[in-house]
Design an enzyme around this catalytic site. Structure first.
Site, PDB file in Angstrom:
ATOM      1  N   ASP A 140      -2.945   5.522  -2.502  1.00 51.30           N
ATOM      2  CA  ASP A 140      -3.893   6.495  -1.967  1.00 51.30           C
ATOM      3  C   ASP A 140      -3.921   7.704  -2.906  1.00 51.30           C
ATOM      4  OD1 ASP A 140      -5.175   8.422  -0.447  1.00 51.30           O
ATOM      5  OD2 ASP A 140      -3.947   8.131   1.345  1.00 51.30           O
TER       6      ASP A 140
ATOM      7  N   ASP B 144      -0.711  15.809   6.069  1.00 54.09           N
ATOM      8  CA  ASP B 144      -1.555  15.125   5.084  1.00 54.09           C
ATOM      9  C   ASP B 144      -2.845  15.917   4.857  1.00 54.09           C
ATOM     10  OD1 ASP B 144      -2.685  13.141   3.486  1.00 54.09           O
ATOM     11  OD2 ASP B 144      -3.333  11.920   5.191  1.00 54.09           O
TER      12      ASP B 144
ATOM     13  N   GLU C 292     -11.410   9.147  -2.228  1.00 54.45           N
ATOM     14  CA  GLU C 292     -12.281   9.311  -1.057  1.00 54.45           C
ATOM     15  C   GLU C 292     -13.326  10.390  -1.295  1.00 54.45           C
ATOM     16  OE1 GLU C 292      -8.836   9.954   1.245  1.00 54.45           O
ATOM     17  OE2 GLU C 292      -9.112  12.117   1.430  1.00 54.45           O
TER      18      GLU C 292
ATOM     19  N   TYR D 210       0.855  -1.186   0.000  1.00 59.37           N
ATOM     20  CA  TYR D 210       0.000   0.000   0.000  1.00 59.37           C
ATOM     21  C   TYR D 210       0.892   1.237   0.000  1.00 59.37           C
ATOM     22  CZ  TYR D 210      -3.372   3.449   1.714  1.00 59.37           C
ATOM     23  OH  TYR D 210      -4.159   4.567   1.857  1.00 59.37           O
TER      24      TYR D 210
ATOM     25  N   ASP E 260      -6.154  10.168  -2.578  1.00 59.82           N
ATOM     26  CA  ASP E 260      -6.901  11.223  -1.881  1.00 59.82           C
ATOM     27  C   ASP E 260      -8.244  11.495  -2.564  1.00 59.82           C
ATOM     28  OD1 ASP E 260      -4.958  11.447   0.064  1.00 59.82           O
ATOM     29  OD2 ASP E 260      -3.911  13.106  -0.888  1.00 59.82           O
TER      30      ASP E 260
ATOM     31  N   GLU F 233     -13.675   3.744   6.185  1.00 58.50           N
ATOM     32  CA  GLU F 233     -12.755   4.562   6.989  1.00 58.50           C
ATOM     33  C   GLU F 233     -13.279   4.894   8.382  1.00 58.50           C
ATOM     34  OE1 GLU F 233      -9.908   5.186   7.432  1.00 58.50           O
ATOM     35  OE2 GLU F 233      -9.207   7.227   7.111  1.00 58.50           O
TER      36      GLU F 233
ATOM     37  N   ARG G 167     -13.395   5.159  -1.110  1.00 59.99           N
ATOM     38  CA  ARG G 167     -13.332   5.276   0.343  1.00 59.99           C
ATOM     39  C   ARG G 167     -14.427   6.217   0.807  1.00 59.99           C
ATOM     40  NH1 ARG G 167      -8.111   7.671   3.692  1.00 59.99           N
ATOM     41  NH2 ARG G 167      -9.251   9.319   4.756  1.00 59.99           N
TER      42      ARG G 167
ATOM     43  N   HIS H 243      -7.184   4.386  -4.413  1.00 58.96           N
ATOM     44  CA  HIS H 243      -8.456   4.739  -3.780  1.00 58.96           C
ATOM     45  C   HIS H 243      -8.710   6.222  -3.845  1.00 58.96           C
ATOM     46  CE1 HIS H 243      -6.985   6.080   0.251  1.00 58.96           C
ATOM     47  NE2 HIS H 243      -6.214   5.018   0.286  1.00 58.96           N
TER      48      HIS H 243
ATOM     49  N   ASN I 128      -8.910  -0.251   7.560  1.00 65.04           N
ATOM     50  CA  ASN I 128      -7.706   0.556   7.775  1.00 65.04           C
ATOM     51  C   ASN I 128      -7.257   0.429   9.228  1.00 65.04           C
ATOM     52  OD1 ASN I 128      -5.771   2.557   7.981  1.00 65.04           O
ATOM     53  ND2 ASN I 128      -7.174   4.260   7.596  1.00 65.04           N
TER      54      ASN I 128
ATOM     55  N   CYS J  72      -6.768  13.951   7.247  1.00 67.79           N
ATOM     56  CA  CYS J  72      -6.621  12.554   7.668  1.00 67.79           C
ATOM     57  C   CYS J  72      -7.995  12.045   8.091  1.00 67.79           C
ATOM     58  CB  CYS J  72      -5.650  12.466   8.837  1.00 67.79           C
ATOM     59  SG  CYS J  72      -5.753  10.881   9.711  1.00 67.79           S
TER      60      CYS J  72
HETATM   61  C1  LIG Z   1      -4.999   5.673   5.159  1.00 62.30           C
HETATM   62  C2  LIG Z   1      -4.608   7.104   5.110  1.00 62.30           C
HETATM   63  O1  LIG Z   1      -5.442   7.779   4.184  1.00 62.30           O
HETATM   64  C3  LIG Z   1      -3.178   7.250   4.575  1.00 62.30           C
HETATM   65  O2  LIG Z   1      -2.904   8.265   3.928  1.00 62.30           O
HETATM   66  O3  LIG Z   1      -2.364   6.383   4.870  1.00 62.30           O
HETATM   67  C4  LIG Z   1      -4.658   7.824   6.492  1.00 62.30           C
HETATM   68  C5  LIG Z   1      -3.853   7.136   7.550  1.00 62.30           C
HETATM   69  C6  LIG Z   1      -3.525   7.970   8.767  1.00 62.30           C
HETATM   70  O4  LIG Z   1      -3.424   9.201   8.669  1.00 62.30           O
HETATM   71  O5  LIG Z   1      -3.283   7.383   9.819  1.00 62.30           O
HETATM   72  C7  LIG Z   1      -6.126   8.013   6.897  1.00 62.30           C
HETATM   73  O6  LIG Z   1      -6.688   7.105   7.508  1.00 62.30           O
HETATM   74  O7  LIG Z   1      -6.685   9.066   6.562  1.00 62.30           O
HETATM   75 MG   LIG Z   2      -4.599   9.160   2.989  1.00 63.59          MG
END
Ligand SMILES: C[C@](O)(C(=O)O)[C@H](CC(=O)O)C(=O)O
Ligand SMILES: [Mg+2]
Length: 303
Positions: free
Chosen positions: A92, A65, A121, A51, A94, A194, A164, A119, A216, A129
């Site tokens: 990911d 993030d 979202e 991943y 986004d 999520e 997602r 993925h 997750n 996040c």
């Molecule tokens: C899965 C996730 O989108 C990621 O970017 O790894 C994050 C993980 C995290 O920030 O712990 C998320 O869950 O948004």
């Molecule tokens: Mg992410």
């Protein structure tokens, strides 16, 4: 020498393997790899896939993030990670890096980069996040448009489009499940559930959504850490450990550097280090040497 300079399998083969894994009924475990070398260790440790986390990729660039990374950065790093092993890699993406037409381009670019899937979202731009409070989701129709555009841009039918939903923390569990159904109808191959609160919520999703499901298991977030066997028992298809390798490595880097600063030498932290010999095994140093000597086996005229 298969797989020496890049992956030993074609992108198409990896995507077929990803589809087979999702159809197998066995739990697929995909740790996040924040670098190509980490992906090699993921493969060596026996996991089914890799991943690429947006959170880890941004953190590695020294950024939070919050949707600051660009498609170019993500595709370049994701492609390098995808090519490091024979495992399929899901990345990911986004919110798709823009409006639906940009989400479509994102899929084409990630396909070209050698990813097996991505993925998207249902958060608004800029995203947050999924395990923090204060995030917002777009309307169902908007996300369906995002997904429809993404699905239509795919050229390899085995490239997995994972939808997602972040709606659990915003609109509640029922709304999140209802969105998941709409996303499956819009063409999503896999649903990323999520920030669910407990195992019962994962079970509810399993009972109500007729599509492969992803859990997750990010640390220090909204969900408790359930085991692979717990996910197998409720029939989940995929579990990701998205930021785990980065957290492990950064914990070791920080404490190691403090100790070196205090002691004036690395002598006290050698045991925690990957040995040079082990690194060379992962990099297949010996195979490169063999390759090199088999190429340069010429002799000079007269010898
Ligand atoms: C899965 C996730 O989108 C990621 O970017 O790894 C994050 C993980 C995290 O920030 O712990 C998320 O869950 O948004
Ligand atoms: Mg992410």
């Amino acid at each position: 020498m298969s797989g020496l300079f890049s992956s030993g399998l074609s992108d198409a083969d990896k995507r077929r393997a990803l589809r087979a894994g999702l159809a197998s009924g066995d739990l697929q475990r995909w740790p996040g790899a924040f670098s190509p070398l980490v992906a090699k260790i993921v493969a060596d440790a026996g996991f089914e896939g890799v991943y690429v986390s947006g959170a880890a990729l941004s953190a590695d660039l020294g950024l939070p993030d919050i949707g600051l990374t660009t498609l170019t950065e993500v595709a370049a790093r994701g492609g390098a990670i995808a090519r490091a092993t024979d495992l399929p890699t899901l990345i990911d993406a986004d919110t798709g890096f823009g409006e639906p037409m940009s989400a479509a381009r994102t899929v084409a670019v990630l396909e070209d980069a050698g990813l097996a899937g991505c993925h998207l979202e249902d958060q608004v731009n800029p995203k947050r996040c999924g395990h923090l409070d204060g995030k917002e989701v777009v309307g169902v129709r908007e996300m369906v448009r995002r997904l429809g555009a993404a699905v239509s841009a795919r050229r390899d039918e085995n490239f997995v489009i994972c939808a997602r939903t972040d709606a659990r923390g915003v609109e509640g569990l029922d709304a999140a499940i209802s969105r998941a159904k709409d996303y499956v109808a819009a063409g999503a191959d896999l649903i990323f559930t999520e920030a669910l609160a407990d195992l019962d919520e994962f079970k509810r999703f399993r009972d109500e959504v007729d599509a492969p499901l992803l859990a997750n298991m990010t640390e220090f977030g909204k969900s408790d850490l359930f085991t692979a066997d717990e996910f197998r028992a409720i029939g989940y298809n995929v579990v990701i450990y998205p930021v785990t390798t980065l957290r492990l490595a950064m914990g070791a880097v920080e404490s190691g550097l403090r100790k070196i600063a205090a002691d004036g030498t690395q002598a006290g932290v050698l045991d925690g280090m990957q040995h040079r010999a082990r690194l060379y095994e992962f990099l297949r140093y010996a195979d490169y040497n063999d390759f090199d000597s088999s190429i340069f086996t010429y002799t000079r005229a007269g010898e």
